[in-house]
Design a protein around this motif. Structure first.
Motif, mmCIF file in Angstrom:
data_model
loop_
_atom_site.group_PDB
_atom_site.id
_atom_site.type_symbol
_atom_site.label_atom_id
_atom_site.label_comp_id
_atom_site.label_asym_id
_atom_site.label_seq_id
_atom_site.Cartn_x
_atom_site.Cartn_y
_atom_site.Cartn_z
ATOM 1 N N ASP A 40 54.186 33.096 -9.671
ATOM 2 C CA ASP A 40 54.810 33.876 -10.821
ATOM 3 C C ASP A 40 55.097 32.633 -12.070
ATOM 4 O O ASP A 40 55.185 33.009 -13.241
ATOM 5 N N GLU A 74 59.026 42.161 -14.708
ATOM 6 C CA GLU A 74 59.819 41.892 -13.547
ATOM 7 C C GLU A 74 60.732 43.027 -13.428
ATOM 8 O O GLU A 74 60.798 43.996 -12.324
ATOM 9 N N GLN A 77 59.448 46.700 -12.471
ATOM 10 C CA GLN A 77 59.233 46.830 -10.875
ATOM 11 C C GLN A 77 60.412 47.759 -10.222
ATOM 12 O O GLN A 77 60.362 48.298 -9.464
ATOM 13 N N GLY A 98 53.073 43.809 -10.647
ATOM 14 C CA GLY A 98 53.829 43.504 -9.508
ATOM 15 C C GLY A 98 54.481 45.190 -9.126
ATOM 16 O O GLY A 98 54.289 46.034 -9.963
ATOM 17 N N PHE A 101 60.625 44.242 -7.049
ATOM 18 C CA PHE A 101 61.264 43.413 -8.145
ATOM 19 C C PHE A 101 62.001 42.246 -6.918
ATOM 20 O O PHE A 101 62.329 42.645 -5.810
ATOM 21 N N ASP A 105 62.269 35.804 -8.859
ATOM 22 C CA ASP A 105 61.127 35.666 -10.025
ATOM 23 C C ASP A 105 61.765 35.277 -11.243
ATOM 24 O O ASP A 105 61.289 34.367 -11.997
ATOM 25 N N LEU A 106 62.909 35.844 -11.644
ATOM 26 C CA LEU A 106 63.594 35.772 -12.842
ATOM 27 C C LEU A 106 64.079 34.186 -12.828
ATOM 28 O O LEU A 106 63.902 33.662 -13.982
ATOM 29 N N TYR A 109 60.954 32.047 -13.575
ATOM 30 C CA TYR A 109 60.453 32.332 -15.080
ATOM 31 C C TYR A 109 61.427 31.518 -15.764
ATOM 32 O O TYR A 109 60.872 30.751 -16.639
#
Length: 132
Positions: A40, A74, A77, A98, A101, A105-106, A109
């Motif tokens: 990701d 994201e 999701q 995706g 959630f 990932d956030l 990112y």
């Protein structure tokens, strides 16, 4: 004589390499770290490289714009956007957009966008000094 516009082949090569890595990760890696988090984070760099093929001047807000886009995907999701678009049976779209959630990932990112933001700042400083 004015030169015509040309794509930045360095970023095109970076984009192609990252895209190949992302495809490899999506198809063959089944773990709890590389595929969900590193893969990701690489998407952020992949998008950055794509835009840099076409945009040659420093853009300090580009990493932030990419981060906002990735965060929107994201968050979509949470609302099962893939399912609501009728694409829930497509493995391709479930992988691309995706389906689960994950707040981590956030975080990844954000860290990646921060690194790209620092790179942009360095790039801007070099462009201002006559080097690019």
């Amino acid at each position: 004589m004015k030169k015509g516009w040309r794509p930045d082949l360095r970023y095109a090569a970076l984009f192609a390499g990252l895209l190949a890595m992302e495809i490899f990760i999506a198809l063959y890696v089944r773990d709890d770290f590389v595929r969900p988090l590193v893969g990701d984070a690489l998407v952020i760099v992949l998008l950055y490289a794509f835009f840099r093929i076409f945009i040659h001047r420093p853009m300090p807000f580009l990493p932030l714009l990419i981060l906002l886009f990735a965060a929107a995907v994201e968050v979509s999701q949470v609302f099962d956007l893939v399912g609501k678009l009728g694409l829930g049976d497509s493995k391709f779209f479930r992988t691309l957009l995706g389906s689960t959630f994950d707040p981590w990932d956030l975080v990844f990112y954000g860290l990646t966008a921060l690194g790209l933001g620092l790179f942009e700042r360095h790039r801007k400083g070099r462009a201002g000094s006559g080097r690019s």
